[in-house]
Design a protein around this motif. Structure first.
Motif, short mmCIF file in Angstrom:
data_model
loop_
_atom_site.label_atom_id
_atom_site.label_comp_id
_atom_site.label_asym_id
_atom_site.label_seq_id
_atom_site.Cartn_x
_atom_site.Cartn_y
_atom_site.Cartn_z
N TYR A 1 -43.57 -34.59 -23.37
CA TYR A 1 -43.22 -34.56 -21.95
C TYR A 1 -43.93 -33.41 -21.25
O TYR A 1 -44.42 -32.48 -21.87
CB TYR A 1 -41.70 -34.41 -21.79
CG TYR A 1 -40.98 -35.60 -22.33
CD1 TYR A 1 -40.93 -36.78 -21.59
CD2 TYR A 1 -40.41 -35.56 -23.59
CE1 TYR A 1 -40.31 -37.90 -22.10
CE2 TYR A 1 -39.78 -36.69 -24.10
CZ TYR A 1 -39.73 -37.85 -23.35
OH TYR A 1 -39.12 -38.95 -23.85
N LEU B 1 -34.65 -54.22 -15.16
CA LEU B 1 -34.63 -53.56 -16.47
C LEU B 1 -35.31 -54.38 -17.55
O LEU B 1 -35.08 -54.18 -18.72
CB LEU B 1 -33.18 -53.29 -16.90
CG LEU B 1 -32.30 -52.51 -15.93
CD1 LEU B 1 -30.94 -52.26 -16.55
CD2 LEU B 1 -32.94 -51.20 -15.53
N ALA C 1 -38.45 -54.70 -18.40
CA ALA C 1 -39.72 -54.26 -18.98
C ALA C 1 -39.49 -53.74 -20.40
O ALA C 1 -38.39 -53.35 -20.76
CB ALA C 1 -40.33 -53.16 -18.12
N LYS D 1 -41.65 -51.37 -21.48
CA LYS D 1 -42.35 -50.09 -21.43
C LYS D 1 -41.63 -49.17 -20.47
O LYS D 1 -40.79 -49.60 -19.69
CB LYS D 1 -43.79 -50.31 -20.92
CG LYS D 1 -44.66 -51.11 -21.84
CD LYS D 1 -46.12 -50.85 -21.48
CE LYS D 1 -47.07 -51.56 -22.43
NZ LYS D 1 -46.97 -53.04 -22.34
N ARG D 2 -41.99 -47.89 -20.48
CA ARG D 2 -41.28 -46.91 -19.67
C ARG D 2 -41.83 -46.75 -18.26
O ARG D 2 -41.21 -46.13 -17.42
CB ARG D 2 -41.43 -45.53 -20.34
CG ARG D 2 -40.26 -45.06 -21.08
CD ARG D 2 -40.57 -43.70 -21.63
NE ARG D 2 -41.00 -42.78 -20.59
CZ ARG D 2 -40.79 -41.50 -20.64
NH1 ARG D 2 -40.16 -40.97 -21.65
NH2 ARG D 2 -41.22 -40.70 -19.68
N SER E 1 -25.51 -46.44 -18.63
CA SER E 1 -26.24 -45.44 -19.41
C SER E 1 -27.75 -45.63 -19.34
O SER E 1 -28.50 -44.90 -19.96
CB SER E 1 -25.79 -45.51 -20.86
OG SER E 1 -26.17 -46.76 -21.41
N ARG E 2 -28.19 -46.62 -18.57
CA ARG E 2 -29.62 -46.95 -18.54
C ARG E 2 -30.48 -45.73 -18.24
O ARG E 2 -30.43 -45.15 -17.17
CB ARG E 2 -29.87 -48.07 -17.52
CG ARG E 2 -29.46 -47.71 -16.12
CD ARG E 2 -29.55 -48.88 -15.17
NE ARG E 2 -28.48 -49.86 -15.43
CZ ARG E 2 -28.08 -50.78 -14.56
NH1 ARG E 2 -28.64 -50.87 -13.38
NH2 ARG E 2 -27.11 -51.62 -14.86
N GLU E 3 -31.33 -45.40 -19.20
CA GLU E 3 -32.25 -44.27 -19.01
C GLU E 3 -33.31 -44.65 -17.97
O GLU E 3 -33.95 -43.79 -17.38
CB GLU E 3 -32.90 -43.91 -20.35
CG GLU E 3 -33.58 -42.55 -20.37
CD GLU E 3 -33.95 -42.12 -21.78
OE1 GLU E 3 -33.04 -42.00 -22.63
OE2 GLU E 3 -35.15 -41.91 -22.05
N HIS E 4 -33.42 -45.96 -17.74
CA HIS E 4 -34.36 -46.46 -16.72
C HIS E 4 -34.11 -45.77 -15.37
O HIS E 4 -35.03 -45.62 -14.58
CB HIS E 4 -34.19 -47.96 -16.54
CG HIS E 4 -34.19 -48.73 -17.83
ND1 HIS E 4 -33.18 -48.62 -18.76
CD2 HIS E 4 -35.08 -49.60 -18.34
CE1 HIS E 4 -33.45 -49.41 -19.79
NE2 HIS E 4 -34.60 -50.01 -19.56
N TRP F 1 -35.96 -42.65 -15.62
CA TRP F 1 -37.39 -42.98 -15.60
C TRP F 1 -37.85 -43.29 -14.19
O TRP F 1 -38.95 -42.90 -13.79
CB TRP F 1 -37.70 -44.21 -16.49
CG TRP F 1 -37.36 -44.03 -17.93
CD1 TRP F 1 -37.15 -42.85 -18.61
CD2 TRP F 1 -37.17 -45.08 -18.90
NE1 TRP F 1 -36.84 -43.11 -19.91
CE2 TRP F 1 -36.85 -44.45 -20.13
CE3 TRP F 1 -37.24 -46.48 -18.85
CZ2 TRP F 1 -36.59 -45.18 -21.30
CZ3 TRP F 1 -36.98 -47.20 -20.01
CH2 TRP F 1 -36.67 -46.56 -21.22
N ASN G 1 -29.76 -37.96 -19.83
CA ASN G 1 -30.99 -38.75 -19.79
C ASN G 1 -32.10 -37.99 -19.08
O ASN G 1 -33.26 -38.03 -19.51
CB ASN G 1 -30.74 -40.09 -19.10
CG ASN G 1 -29.96 -41.06 -19.98
OD1 ASN G 1 -29.89 -40.89 -21.19
ND2 ASN G 1 -29.38 -42.08 -19.37
N ASN H 1 -33.49 -35.32 -21.26
CA ASN H 1 -34.29 -35.86 -22.36
C ASN H 1 -35.68 -36.29 -21.94
O ASN H 1 -36.54 -36.51 -22.79
CB ASN H 1 -33.56 -37.03 -23.02
CG ASN H 1 -32.46 -36.54 -23.94
OD1 ASN H 1 -32.52 -35.42 -24.44
ND2 ASN H 1 -31.46 -37.37 -24.18
N ILE H 2 -35.92 -36.46 -20.64
CA ILE H 2 -37.28 -36.83 -20.22
C ILE H 2 -37.89 -35.74 -19.34
O ILE H 2 -38.85 -35.97 -18.61
CB ILE H 2 -37.33 -38.20 -19.52
CG1 ILE H 2 -36.54 -38.17 -18.21
CG2 ILE H 2 -36.80 -39.29 -20.42
CD1 ILE H 2 -36.93 -39.31 -17.27
#
Ligand code: SF4
Lengths: 198, 464
Positions: A3, A32, A34, A36-37, A83-86, A89, A111, A114-115
């Motif tokens: 990161y 949601l 996808a 990929k991030r 909880s979607r980390e999306h 993102w 989240n 973490n990114i």
């Protein structure tokens, strides 16, 4: 996944003073799909930002060219719900590196950490000062110094310090993540697992 | 030192404490689904890591699966791609995979307990916030983000600061037509959606002691809606009875030994909580929500509160009512209902369909309402048929769909159209949660049943 490192951020900010902004607003479920991030920024706050015919909603803050920057200032209980980390993102992908609120929902805060998007929790009073400063002058810059754990409204000089665990701070300053750490103690984990009955 | 149930389970899973940081926390059971796992596997691949203990992870397809014609290929290419990724990743890394059409397929938080994967004293995570459901068994269970899914795959651990402890006690007798869903919606309405943020909740008192496992799961499931990381209930005979003989439950001597251990999993008499709350069962009515977060709930016979009467942002409150096109001080009884959804990991279990059937039995579906009855799992679907519930609902003019998350989050085709009102047994009434522009009224299966036969918000006590 490596990161960006985070140390000092000086930027204008986007004010979104609504309370209980949930992750379904930050990124609706239908986006949601996808595997990929990348690319979630386009749909950040999709249904507040665009009409159903995909034309921008003029009164939504992200569509107002007067406001911009790498800091998003939200209302109380920001990021509740899924909880979607999306959601984190999308915030990152849109270009924010820091979210400020007087209160964060737990999972969203995790989240972000973490990114390497920095969640800065301030007092309700300080949040109000930030909103006022931005509304007075959208060019107002906010400075966040992770090393010092301070956030400053540069136009007024008002400053507050914020909490972050020393472990997470170290990670963000260096661009490490939890898996790097856990990999280093994998034999401890294996020993522990061998003793588990279930 | 005296410990709470939560302390006992948490502390026995700490591999290592980090000075000024989180605990390295060991995970016994990990559930994955198609939406929040693909990026975690990508991460694993790019780091060149394997799954450390594949036998501790279980995969099921649920979030964007269709609920009709499941035998046909999935039409939406993006959904199909996610389902394929789950299948491929599971195969590559040796993880049990219950895909579409599999005998054990269903919503992750329904199939876990149903198959005996969930057990007392376990630590359980999944990339879905309603993982708190599994706390009904005395497990420490909570939702995680995708980065953490990757951590668990790679190391069977996550890094977590230990939450604070809250006890919520509800004593007394529940009234007529008051279900576990109503108990949970009531508590959330009292605490707000952020009232338990930072806490792990233990539910105690007569009401939970007398509840079935299905009911306990409904309550623990909704813990997240008041901001709590999770909720749990101490295991007892009801728990053991439910788990005994499930496909993946322990057997024979191992089972007996486990039960002996599980009986020690309760809060010591003098253990301390950081916060304690007590409510009276008799204060709880059948509940319904009128706004755009689960904290905006009220007894079904009441009127929508005035903005001045609510704590917190008046603007946010007014925006919410405007979205619903409701006004302060209006009653909810009699409000138009266009859709009814019975399902989700909150109320998609057999008991919920029994409750629904108990009200509609011998009556007819209202013509103006579209009703989606979606079992939480294939197993629940079979039970509905075996118990004769299918006959009752068919007789009343309803049809049964196939299992999945469905309109709970509307990732598949089951979307409530813009502007329409849905009485839903799911867990979230956020703006657009059930489809862009949709308006959700959260309620129990009994309230859903009453709306399904009358076409308007109706007090279920009228039918009992
Ligand atoms: S039913 Fe709803 S809340 Fe439950 S797992 Fe599925 S999407 Fe999540």
């Amino acid at each position: 996944m490596a990161y960006d490192k985070f140390n000092t951020l000086k930027s204008t900010a986007v004010p979104l003073p609504l309370e209980n902004v949930d992750t379904d607003q930050i990124i609706p479920a239908r986006f949601l799909k996808a595997t990929k991030r990348e690319g979630f920024g386009d749909n950040l706050f999709r249904d507040w930002r665009y009409n159903s015919d995909n034309t921008p909603k003029e009164n939504f803050i992200l569509n107002n060219p007067i406001y911009g920057g790498k800091i998003l200032v939200g209302g109380k209980n920001f990021g509740s719900g899924s909880s979607r980390e999306h959601a984190a993102w999308a915030v990152y992908d849109y270009g924010f590196r820091c979210v400020v609120s007087s209160f964060f929902a737990d999972i969203f805060r995790n989240n972000c950490l973490n990114i390497c998007v920095l969640p800065v929790q301030v007092s309700a009073e300080f949040a109000k000062q930030i909103f006022n400063a931005i509304y007075d002058d959208p060019k107002t810059e906010i400075e966040v110094i992770l090393q010092e754990q301070t956030i400053t409204i540069l136009s007024t000089g008002a400053q507050e310090s914020f909490d972050i665990s020393s472990y997470k701070k170290e990670n963000m300053l260096n661009g490490y993540d939890d898996i790097d750490y856990l990999q280093n103690i994998i034999s401890d984990i294996e020993t522990f697992a061998n003793d588990m009955v279930f | 030192m005296s410990k709470t149930l939560f302390d006992k389970v948490w502390d026995s899973h700490v591999v290592k404490k980090i000075e000024g940081g989180p605990d390295v926390f060991f995970i016994d059971r990990h559930f994955i689904h198609e939406v929040t796992s693909p990026v975690a596997f990508l991460g694993l691949k790019s780091r060149g890591l394997k799954v450390l203990y594949p036998e501790r992870t279980f995969a099921t397809a649920d979030h964007n699966t269709p609920t009709i014609n499941q035998h046909l290929p999935v039409k939406d290419p993006l959904s199909a791609n996610q389902l394929k990724a789950l299948e491929d990743n599971s195969k590559e890394y040796g993880i049990s995979h219950w895909g579409l059409g599999h005998r054990k397929n269903g919503i992750v938080h329904v199939v876990g307990p149903e198959n005996g994967i969930t057990f007392p004293g376990a630590t359980i995570v999944c990339g879905d916030s309603h993982t708190s459901t599994h706390g009904a068994f005395g497990a420490v269970a909570f939702g995680i983000g995708t980065s953490e899914v990757e951590m668990v795959l790679a190391t069977q651990c996550i890094m977590q600061p230990k939450p604070k402890r809250m006890r919520i006690n509800v004593d007394g007798q529940l009234g007529k037509a008051v279900t576990p869903k109503d108990v949970a919606l009531y508590i959330i309405s009292q605490l707000s959606t952020s009232g338990a943020t930072g806490y792990f909740v233990e539910y105690t008192g007569d009401v939970f002691k007398n509840m079935t496992m299905e009911g306990r799961m409904t309550v623990c499931n909704l813990s997240i809606e008041m901001g709590a990381r999770g909720g749990m209930i101490a295991p007892d005979e009801t728990t053991f009875e439910y788990l005994k003989g499930r496909p993946l439950s322990l057997k024979g001597e191992a089972w007996d030994n486990a039960v002996t251990h599980w009986k020690t999993l309760k809060t010591d008499v003098d253990a301390q909580f950081d916060k304690e709350l007590t409510f009276n069962a008799s204060d709880i009515e059948p509940m319904i929500t009128y706004g755009t977060n689960p904290g905006m709930g009220m007894g079904i016979s009441q009127s929508i509160p005035f903005a001045d009467a609510v704590e917190g942002g008046k603007e946010t409150y007014k925006k919410s009512l405007a979205y619903m096109d409701y006004k302060e001080n209006e009653p909810m009884i009699g409000k138009q209902v266009d859709f009814v959804f019975v399902g989700s990991c909150t109320n998609g279990r057999i008991e919920d369909f029994r409750a629904f059937a108990s009200i509609i039995n011998g009556k007819k579906k209202a013509d103006s309402v579209t009703v989606w009855l979606v079992p939480g799992s294939h197993e629940v679907e079979l039970q509905i048929k075996e118990e004769g519930i299918l006959d009752i609902i068919t007789e009343a003019g309803f049809t049964l769909r196939q299992p999945g998350c469905s309109a709970c989050l509307a990732m598949n085709d089951d979307k409530i159209p813009a502007g329409k009102y849905a009485v839903s047994t799911s867990n979230r009434n956020f703006e657009g949660r059930q489809g862009p522009g949709s308006r959700t009224l959260l309620a129990s299966p009994l309230v859903a049943a009453a709306a399904a036969i009358t076409g308007v918000v109706t007090d279920p006590r009228e039918f009992i």
